[in-house]
Design a protein around this motif. Structure first.
Motif, PDB file in Angstrom:
ATOM      1  N   GLY B 101      60.155  72.756 -26.886  1.00 41.36           N
ATOM      2  CA  GLY B 101      59.088  73.466 -27.583  1.00 41.36           C
ATOM      3  C   GLY B 101      58.278  74.220 -26.537  1.00 41.36           C
ATOM      4  O   GLY B 101      58.488  74.046 -25.326  1.00 41.36           O
ATOM      5  N   ILE B 102      57.337  75.055 -26.995  1.00 38.48           N
ATOM      6  CA  ILE B 102      56.536  75.809 -26.037  1.00 38.48           C
ATOM      7  C   ILE B 102      55.716  74.846 -25.178  1.00 38.48           C
ATOM      8  O   ILE B 102      55.477  75.095 -24.000  1.00 38.48           O
ATOM      9  CB  ILE B 102      55.645  76.841 -26.772  1.00 38.48           C
ATOM     10  N   GLY B 103      55.326  73.673 -25.772  1.00 36.77           N
ATOM     11  CA  GLY B 103      54.537  72.704 -25.025  1.00 36.77           C
ATOM     12  C   GLY B 103      55.303  72.151 -23.841  1.00 36.77           C
ATOM     13  O   GLY B 103      54.811  72.140 -22.719  1.00 36.77           O
ATOM     14  N   LEU B 104      56.545  71.748 -24.075  1.00 31.45           N
ATOM     15  CA  LEU B 104      57.349  71.180 -22.980  1.00 31.45           C
ATOM     16  C   LEU B 104      57.596  72.236 -21.913  1.00 31.45           C
ATOM     17  O   LEU B 104      57.580  71.957 -20.721  1.00 31.45           O
ATOM     18  CB  LEU B 104      58.671  70.647 -23.535  1.00 31.45           C
ATOM     19  N   ARG B 105      57.772  73.495 -22.346  1.00 26.05           N
ATOM     20  CA  ARG B 105      57.999  74.582 -21.395  1.00 26.05           C
ATOM     21  C   ARG B 105      56.793  74.731 -20.459  1.00 26.05           C
ATOM     22  O   ARG B 105      56.936  74.894 -19.253  1.00 26.05           O
ATOM     23  CB  ARG B 105      58.233  75.879 -22.165  1.00 26.05           C
ATOM     24  N   ILE B 106      55.582  74.656 -21.052  1.00 18.60           N
ATOM     25  CA  ILE B 106      54.368  74.797 -20.238  1.00 18.60           C
ATOM     26  C   ILE B 106      54.234  73.611 -19.298  1.00 18.60           C
ATOM     27  O   ILE B 106      53.906  73.749 -18.118  1.00 18.60           O
ATOM     28  CB  ILE B 106      53.134  74.910 -21.161  1.00 18.60           C
ATOM     29  N   ARG B 107      54.525  72.416 -19.811  1.00 18.42           N
ATOM     30  CA  ARG B 107      54.390  71.220 -18.977  1.00 18.42           C
ATOM     31  C   ARG B 107      55.357  71.286 -17.805  1.00 18.42           C
ATOM     32  O   ARG B 107      55.050  70.862 -16.697  1.00 18.42           O
ATOM     33  CB  ARG B 107      54.652  69.982 -19.824  1.00 18.42           C
ATOM     34  N   ASP B 108      56.560  71.825 -18.067  1.00 16.98           N
ATOM     35  CA  ASP B 108      57.521  71.980 -16.988  1.00 16.98           C
ATOM     36  C   ASP B 108      56.969  72.887 -15.897  1.00 16.98           C
ATOM     37  O   ASP B 108      57.189  72.650 -14.711  1.00 16.98           O
ATOM     38  CB  ASP B 108      58.825  72.568 -17.544  1.00 16.98           C
ATOM     39  N   CYS B 109      56.245  73.950 -16.301  1.00 20.22           N
ATOM     40  CA  CYS B 109      55.669  74.859 -15.315  1.00 20.22           C
ATOM     41  C   CYS B 109      54.688  74.109 -14.414  1.00 20.22           C
ATOM     42  O   CYS B 109      54.653  74.330 -13.207  1.00 20.22           O
ATOM     43  CB  CYS B 109      54.936  75.999 -16.011  1.00 20.22           C
ATOM     44  N   PHE B 110      53.869  73.237 -15.024  1.00 18.98           N
ATOM     45  CA  PHE B 110      52.928  72.467 -14.211  1.00 18.98           C
ATOM     46  C   PHE B 110      53.679  71.580 -13.233  1.00 18.98           C
ATOM     47  O   PHE B 110      53.296  71.438 -12.079  1.00 18.98           O
ATOM     48  CB  PHE B 110      52.027  71.593 -15.103  1.00 18.98           C
ATOM     49  N   LEU B 111      54.769  70.991 -13.695  1.00 15.70           N
ATOM     50  CA  LEU B 111      55.490  70.035 -12.857  1.00 15.70           C
ATOM     51  C   LEU B 111      56.259  70.736 -11.735  1.00 15.70           C
ATOM     52  O   LEU B 111      56.203  70.315 -10.583  1.00 15.70           O
ATOM     53  CB  LEU B 111      56.444  69.217 -13.730  1.00 15.70           C
ATOM     54  N   TYR B 112      56.981  71.821 -12.061  1.00 12.53           N
ATOM     55  CA  TYR B 112      57.876  72.429 -11.071  1.00 12.53           C
ATOM     56  C   TYR B 112      57.179  73.540 -10.299  1.00 12.53           C
ATOM     57  O   TYR B 112      57.102  73.509  -9.088  1.00 12.53           O
ATOM     58  CB  TYR B 112      59.122  72.983 -11.762  1.00 12.53           C
ATOM     59  N   SER B 113      56.655  74.561 -11.019  1.00 14.02           N
ATOM     60  CA  SER B 113      56.137  75.732 -10.324  1.00 14.02           C
ATOM     61  C   SER B 113      54.790  75.448  -9.685  1.00 14.02           C
ATOM     62  O   SER B 113      54.501  75.920  -8.602  1.00 14.02           O
ATOM     63  CB  SER B 113      56.011  76.896 -11.298  1.00 14.02           C
ATOM     64  N   LEU B 114      53.953  74.681 -10.387  1.00 17.04           N
ATOM     65  CA  LEU B 114      52.643  74.368  -9.816  1.00 17.04           C
ATOM     66  C   LEU B 114      52.708  73.091  -8.990  1.00 17.04           C
ATOM     67  O   LEU B 114      51.695  72.636  -8.471  1.00 17.04           O
ATOM     68  CB  LEU B 114      51.600  74.239 -10.927  1.00 17.04           C
ATOM     69  N   ASN B 115      53.892  72.498  -8.860  1.00 15.81           N
ATOM     70  CA  ASN B 115      54.118  71.309  -8.041  1.00 15.81           C
ATOM     71  C   ASN B 115      53.064  70.234  -8.326  1.00 15.81           C
ATOM     72  O   ASN B 115      52.545  69.599  -7.424  1.00 15.81           O
ATOM     73  CB  ASN B 115      54.100  71.666  -6.555  1.00 15.81           C
ATOM     74  N   PRO B 190      50.715  82.033  -1.889  1.00 16.88           N
ATOM     75  CA  PRO B 190      51.634  81.561  -0.863  1.00 16.88           C
ATOM     76  C   PRO B 190      53.055  81.544  -1.408  1.00 16.88           C
ATOM     77  O   PRO B 190      53.273  81.224  -2.582  1.00 16.88           O
ATOM     78  CB  PRO B 190      51.143  80.144  -0.562  1.00 16.88           C
ATOM     79  N   LEU B 191      54.021  81.919  -0.577  1.00 19.13           N
ATOM     80  CA  LEU B 191      55.410  82.014  -1.048  1.00 19.13           C
ATOM     81  C   LEU B 191      56.258  80.838  -0.607  1.00 19.13           C
ATOM     82  O   LEU B 191      57.305  80.588  -1.171  1.00 19.13           O
ATOM     83  CB  LEU B 191      56.035  83.316  -0.565  1.00 19.13           C
ATOM     84  N   TRP B 192      55.839  80.145   0.424  1.00 22.45           N
ATOM     85  CA  TRP B 192      56.518  78.889   0.772  1.00 22.45           C
ATOM     86  C   TRP B 192      55.507  77.971   1.446  1.00 22.45           C
ATOM     87  O   TRP B 192      54.325  78.301   1.527  1.00 22.45           O
ATOM     88  CB  TRP B 192      57.761  79.145   1.639  1.00 22.45           C
ATOM     89  N   GLY B 193      55.961  76.842   1.906  1.00 24.60           N
ATOM     90  CA  GLY B 193      55.034  75.874   2.489  1.00 24.60           C
ATOM     91  C   GLY B 193      54.528  74.919   1.427  1.00 24.60           C
ATOM     92  O   GLY B 193      54.881  75.038   0.253  1.00 24.60           O
ATOM     93  N   PRO B 194      53.697  73.956   1.832  1.00 26.12           N
ATOM     94  CA  PRO B 194      53.274  72.891   0.913  1.00 26.12           C
ATOM     95  C   PRO B 194      52.440  73.402  -0.265  1.00 26.12           C
ATOM     96  O   PRO B 194      52.315  72.702  -1.258  1.00 26.12           O
ATOM     97  CB  PRO B 194      52.457  71.957   1.805  1.00 26.12           C
ATOM     98  N   ASP B 195      51.870  74.609  -0.152  1.00 27.98           N
ATOM     99  CA  ASP B 195      51.017  75.087  -1.242  1.00 27.98           C
ATOM    100  C   ASP B 195      51.719  76.049  -2.177  1.00 27.98           C
ATOM    101  O   ASP B 195      51.078  76.725  -2.973  1.00 27.98           O
ATOM    102  CB  ASP B 195      49.767  75.757  -0.654  1.00 27.98           C
ATOM    103  N   SER B 196      53.032  76.112  -2.089  1.00 25.50           N
ATOM    104  CA  SER B 196      53.753  77.036  -2.958  1.00 25.50           C
ATOM    105  C   SER B 196      54.562  76.255  -3.993  1.00 25.50           C
ATOM    106  O   SER B 196      54.437  75.040  -4.105  1.00 25.50           O
ATOM    107  CB  SER B 196      54.642  77.940  -2.119  1.00 25.50           C
ATOM    108  N   TYR B 197      55.432  76.992  -4.731  1.00 23.56           N
ATOM    109  CA  TYR B 197      56.219  76.337  -5.783  1.00 23.56           C
ATOM    110  C   TYR B 197      57.245  75.386  -5.178  1.00 23.56           C
ATOM    111  O   TYR B 197      57.635  75.527  -4.015  1.00 23.56           O
ATOM    112  CB  TYR B 197      56.874  77.379  -6.683  1.00 23.56           C
ATOM    113  N   SER B 198      57.683  74.420  -5.988  1.00 27.67           N
ATOM    114  CA  SER B 198      58.589  73.404  -5.457  1.00 27.67           C
ATOM    115  C   SER B 198      60.033  73.882  -5.544  1.00 27.67           C
ATOM    116  O   SER B 198      60.333  74.896  -6.179  1.00 27.67           O
ATOM    117  CB  SER B 198      58.433  72.106  -6.240  1.00 27.67           C
ATOM    118  N   ALA B 199      60.907  73.112  -4.916  1.00 28.14           N
ATOM    119  CA  ALA B 199      62.322  73.482  -4.899  1.00 28.14           C
ATOM    120  C   ALA B 199      62.940  73.396  -6.289  1.00 28.14           C
ATOM    121  O   ALA B 199      64.039  73.903  -6.506  1.00 28.14           O
ATOM    122  CB  ALA B 199      63.075  72.585  -3.925  1.00 28.14           C
TER     123      ALA B 199
END
Lengths: 504, 270
Positions: B101-115, B190-199
């Protein structure tokens, strides 16, 4: 009820007095305060979740609301976030806004302000005396009912059923039982189970601090599972970053456009104000049995702390049974322990802040269940159930709270208290002695419209009899009783009987 | 009944505001209003989260990226992962192998892209962003993928992406804003390093990153060639960044603790 004291006395009540200065044992009070602080932190986070607000709000409640209530109060009662008040806040505001949305937070703050205003009104009209009539059986019933509500919402948290809405509490569990494998995350359930089990095991050994121990054990277990399996596979939700400010001052957003909301929330605001005060005053009364505790002053302190709560970005609270009893066991007897506790919460929470991030939500659900289990006290209920009336009040209140909701339960409790109080007041004893041709009736009790049935039925049996009515042990005799005697006297005169009344 | 009254009041106030050609009010108009209903207040809240993620959703954010770092212009720019996608959810995604659902999609963004920490399903932040996405999706057809959805797929250049050349292109064209060490400057993420998106983030794939770079970077300047975009994407993919949160064995937890401690050591907030 209104013993007019004048403005000076009111003002004295409204200012913090430090009359306890002389008899204070600073070391003992500080230790009790510290213990209270450690105890309140997991509860504050849990109760904020119960209200539907971010955890910061609960911690601010344990700091600011508790501090103001102790500063202006005059007993060792510990204030702050309270289960029943939290449940009611959430139930009320959920009618108007989605849980946790910006409007929701706004309305919770407005509701807290309303509760404070109503409680100050109760203080101004000396309403604290009325809470003497709130039956202890009803309070115990409400507590047990809230305990059951807490356990159900803990199960919801553990099973992940919170987004479901159901009319009755058990419906969600039927759904969960039907779709077991779809709804239930085994890792989350395991963490909740570990938290509850460790709490129950530790309860024997450390009856005061077992909840803190359970949180620690549950968090370590949860973190181990999250760390090992990764946050995606384990499906365990974490609390997230908690950002505390030392002085979270704010001006709640209020204006004429909120009038509709205020009007709609008013009945529940009254229920919350009454429930908060009823709990606080029962605690204060039990604490200082015999000692000089000014219940009016306690009412003012509660009202003021709730009135100011939105300005410190938090919600309304009230006295807490479990934290007060721990403080009392540790020897606290002045408000100093409450103030120390509030300051200690601020310090500890700021130090521990980064660790809260990884607090597993299932462990918080476990705390909710433990608090709930602690509130259903068989030891308190057993003596009540032996008494006929107390037992009935207890059972009816409990059923109303669990089946009809807390706000209905409070009304039922208040109604039952008044009803049984009236019933006991309106009981009249008749001592009937035959004296020659006539009879002599000695009446004990209050004679008023509600207590006349028995006496009038007896008097109307023999219209020709001669009766001497001895009212010397009747403290109060109202107009309807006098009218009854007059009509019976006339009736007897017609039939040749006689009624003589010996007034008090 | 009460909600009807509130809605009526909000409507009355809304109708006083000057009528615009658009059926939906702009965010500025919403912010200027005195009374918002639950949905509108969530839209504004969601917009604030998208624009200032650290400030409005700090609880679940783990790095210095904002939603609008990738969803440019608060998710309104075409070909830059625009957010007018409410009509295509729920859908099946290969990433997690379930119906999203759109909710799970947003939560995934918090988990992966926003690390960060995955928010609960009913978290107010998630619901607010969902409301904002819903608001942006007005006029889209349900079930049809919107035009300029995601990022463009670049044609095959028949040359393997070369990270070394990509590094040179990066230092020449991107480092001015994103920093020589990729740590970002000011509003530039930031594009890499600890403050950027995760792998584990969607951005950590060469075709997607290349498409994004080619279509949007550098903003306002001349576009890179397809090959240059591929090279830069390959270069970015090789840099150190937070672990994929799907990897367990205490790796992620250890990294988080090290990160928090080093941030505390440096004296700023984790």
């Amino acid at each position: 009820m209104s013993a007019r004291k004048g403005w000076g006395a009111l003002l004295r009540e409204a200012l913090p007095d430090f009359s306890w200065r002389g008899k204070v044992d600073v070391r003992r009070e500080s230790l009790a305060g510290l213990a209270g602080a450690v105890l309140v932190i997991p509860q504050a986070i849990t109760f904020a979740y119960l209200v539907g607000l971010p955890p910061e709000y609960g911690l601010y409640c344990a700091v600011f609301v508790a501090f103001i209530a102790s500063l202006f109060g005059n007993s060792a009662m510990v204030g702050g976030p309270n289960t029943a008040v939290s449940i009611l806040l959430s139930v009320t505001v959920l009618q108007y806004a989605g849980r946790g949305s910006p409007l929701y937070i706004e309305y919770v703050l407005i509701l807290s302000l309303m509760v404070g205003v109503i409680q100050l009104g109760i203080w101004l009209f000396r309403g604290a005396s009325l809470f003497r009539y709130f039956s202890p059986a009803a309070i115990t019933g409400i507590k047990a009912g809230v305990g059951i509500l807490l356990i159900t919402s803990a199960l919801e948290g553990a099973l992940g059923l919170a987004p479901l809405s159901a009319r009755f509490f058990y419906e969600k569990f039927l759904v969960a039982a039907g779709g077991w494998n779809e709804f239930v995350s085994p890792c989350a359930l395991l963490v909740s189970g570990i938290t509850i089990a460790s709490g129950l095991l530790m309860k024997r050994r450390w009856p005061r601090m077992y909840i803190v121990g359970a949180v620690v054990v549950g968090s370590i277990a949860g973190l181990a599972i999250v760390g090992w399996r990764g946050p995606v596979d384990s499906q365990i939700e974490l609390l997230g970053h908690v950002l505390l400010k030392p002085f979270p001052l704010m001006w709640p957003h209020m204006g004429p456009e909120h009038w509709v909301i205020v009007e709609g929330m008013f009945p529940n605001a009254v229920a919350i104000a009454v429930l908060g005060l009823a709990q606080s005053l029962v605690i204060a009364r039990d604490l200082n049995a015999g000692a000089t505790v000014n219940l009016h002053k306690e009412t003012f302190a509660q009202g003021l702390s709730n009135l100011l709560s939105p300005f410190f970005s938090t919600f309304a609270g009230s006295g807490s049974f479990n934290r007060t009893s721990v403080a009392a066991q540790m020897g606290a007897c002045t408000p100093l322990s409450g103030m120390v506790s509030a300051v200690a919460v601020a310090v500890i929470a700021c130090l521990l802040g980064p660790f809260f991030t990884y607090l597993p939500m299932p462990a918080i659900a476990g705390v909710l269940a433990l608090v709930g289990i602690g509130m259903i006290q068989w030891k308190e209920a057993r003596p009540l159930l032996r008494e006929r009336i107390d037992g009935a009040v207890y059972v009816l209140t409990l059923l109303a709270v669990t089946l009809l909701g807390l706000e209905v339960g409070i009304m039922v409790a208040a109604g039952l208290s008044v009803a049984f109080f009236m019933a006991s007041v309106s009981r009249v004893e008749l001592q009937i002695v035959r004296e020659g041709p006539g009879e002599r009736i000695a009446v004990t009790g209050n004679l008023f419209y509600a207590s006349l049935d028995h006496l009038s039925a007896h008097l109307r049996q023999g219209p020709a009899a001669t009766t001497l009515l001895d009212l010397s042990r009747v403290p109060y005799c109202d107009a309807s009783a006098k009218a009854l005697f007059e009509s019976i006297r006339r009736e007897r005169m017609l039939h040749g009987g006689k009624l003589e009344v010996v007034p008090a | 009944m009460r909600t009807v009254l509130i809605a009526a009041m909000a409507y009355a106030l809304a109708s006083i505001a000057p009528a615009t050609a658009l059926a939906r009010p702009t965010i500025e108009e919403l912010k200027a209003r005195r009374v918002l209903d639950d949905y509108e207040s969530n839209v504004v809240y969601g917009y604030n989260i998208v624009m200032e993620t650290q400030r409005y959703a700090p609880r679940y954010t783990g790095n210095r990226l904002r939603c609008t770092s990738c969803h440019l212009n608060a998710g309104t720019q075409p070909d830059a992962f625009p957010l007018n996608v409410a009509g295509i959810y729920p859908k099946w995604r290969a990433k997690n192998g379930v119906r999203n659902g759109i909710g799970l999609r947003i939560r995934d963004c918090f988990l992966y892209s926003l690390n960060g920490v995955m928010p609960p399903e009913e978290a107010p932040e998630v619901l607010a962003v969902a409301a904002y996405i819903h608001y942006l999706s007005e006029g889209e057809v349900i079930g049809r993928t919107p035009d300029h959805w995601g990022v463009p797929t670049l044609p095959d250049t028949n040359v393997e992406p070369n990270p070394a050349r990509g590094g040179e292109v990066f230092q020449r064209n991107c480092a001015a804003c994103h920093g020589k060490d990729g740590a970002g400057t000011g509003p530039f993420p930031p594009l890499w390093g600890p403050d950027s998106y995760s792998a584990g983030a969607g951005f950590n794939s060469i075709p997607k990153t290349a498409g994004f770079i080619w279509a949007n970077m550098p903003p306002g300047g001349p576009r890179l060639t397809h090959q240059q975009a591929n090279d830069v994407a390959a270069f970015l993919n090789l840099q150190l960044r937070p672990f994929d949160p799907r990897e367990g064995k205490l790796k992620k937890l250890f990294e988080r603790i090290v990160h928090a401690l080093s941030a505390a050591w440096a004296g700023d907030k984790p």
